[in-house]
Design an enzyme around this catalytic site. Sequence first.
Site, PDB file in Angstrom:
ATOM      1  N   ASP A   1       1.480  -0.118   5.220  1.00 24.62           N
ATOM      2  CA  ASP A   1       2.945  -0.014   5.224  1.00 24.62           C
ATOM      3  C   ASP A   1       3.525  -1.042   4.243  1.00 24.62           C
ATOM      4  OD1 ASP A   1       5.513   0.897   6.772  1.00 24.62           O
ATOM      5  OD2 ASP A   1       5.607  -1.284   6.754  1.00 24.62           O
TER       6      ASP A   1
ATOM      7  N   LYS B   1       5.592  -0.509   0.541  1.00 28.49           N
ATOM      8  CA  LYS B   1       6.914  -1.094   0.273  1.00 28.49           C
ATOM      9  C   LYS B   1       6.857  -1.989  -0.961  1.00 28.49           C
ATOM     10  CE  LYS B   1       8.254  -1.028   5.174  1.00 28.49           C
ATOM     11  NZ  LYS B   1       8.129  -1.797   6.420  1.00 28.49           N
TER      12      LYS B   1
END
Length: 411
Positions: A196, A200
């Site tokens: 994750d 990003k």
Amino acid sequence: LKVALLGYGTIGSGVFELIEKNNKIINENYGHNVEIVKILVNRLKKYKNDANFNLFTDQFEEIKSSKPDIIIETIGGILPAYDYITYFLSKGIPVITANKDLIAERGSELIILAKDNNTIISYEASVGGGIPILKPLQECLAGNEITSISAVINGTTNYILTQMYENNETYDKALENAQAMGFAESDPTSDVEGFDAIRKLAILSSIGYKKNIKWSDLPTQGISNITDLDIVYAKTENLKIKLMAYSQNIDGTVYGAVRPVFITLNSKYAQINNEYNAVILEGDSVGELMFTGKGAGKYPTASAILGDLIDIIQNKKRYPEGLYEEVSNLQHYYPNPSHYVVRFKVDEIDSLTSKLFNIFYEHGIKISRMQDQSVVYVQVFSENEKKLIDTLESIREEITCDYSHYIIYEK
Ligand code: HSE
């Protein structure tokens, strides 16, 4: 304005509530009444007692026939979100999404599709939850060359590490709490293994350095190898552990990685705890900027989506350049001089320590042997990471040991 909501989990239901709550203000300030006309869900039955049951559907066809003006996607993941989003973009209908997996994987393609159909895809909520970061990076900082981006950018892992450190919570219990509070992904592997955060970082770095940087090309290490003993060691040494996303633009090449690091207590990240995120950008004109706030959770993320919605209502076309086509040269090792913590697991501790003293004498060395363990923590300095790894590998050739090394991040 007719809005169709795709997904009604933590974020989708937060968006629904915030639109209801702010509708009057939106109407007064921007002259539009926003109406949610349909909500796409997986299991329709789950909502049979909901006061708005008539809005829910499990049929994409019904979403299409509701003739929405704007789509808000909060399903997450690549499929079927990609199919739904491309359908509406190709019809010229603007899409707002919180979907970092999809933007990191196929962002350029979606932006081009939106441009070709004279519409937009907005994705502020995909990075940093409630923190406005993509818009400042694209708009307010457009007059800068961004030179580095560092970030604690996954709320779940920051929550787990904070709870382990501050409250002696176990890893499993802290993860369970993070899931209960709606911070974690439906499969928390992508949180705890760093995926994750790397997605990003790839989004931020692509925008910041104006290059198309693929998340899957960047080294990624999560927190699943962080032990209780590491936490004890960090406390003893006045350090903390953070999952750090870091990238740097070095003469047109880029270093980028997600990895656990030790930070000093006077680091700016030392106060970024629980689900809070922080991003520090360095621009050649502006210098250093820090953005911080809640990076995960229902209302912070819904807040970012509402910001995108209001921009669309005002007919502001953001992200005109999209993500970038150029694939950059990547560097694989942390390029800056740094102190490191090296954790050794070894039986012959005496031979290891004398060897370490011989090699690292120049900049000093600090060795901490944990009680009753074959684990030794060592703090050393190295001009660059490659040099450190070469040295550690040469030690491993002579002395049977396992090691993991961590940057001590001081900024
Ligand atoms: N699972 C994510 C996190 C949610 O913990 O940061 C916000 O993107």
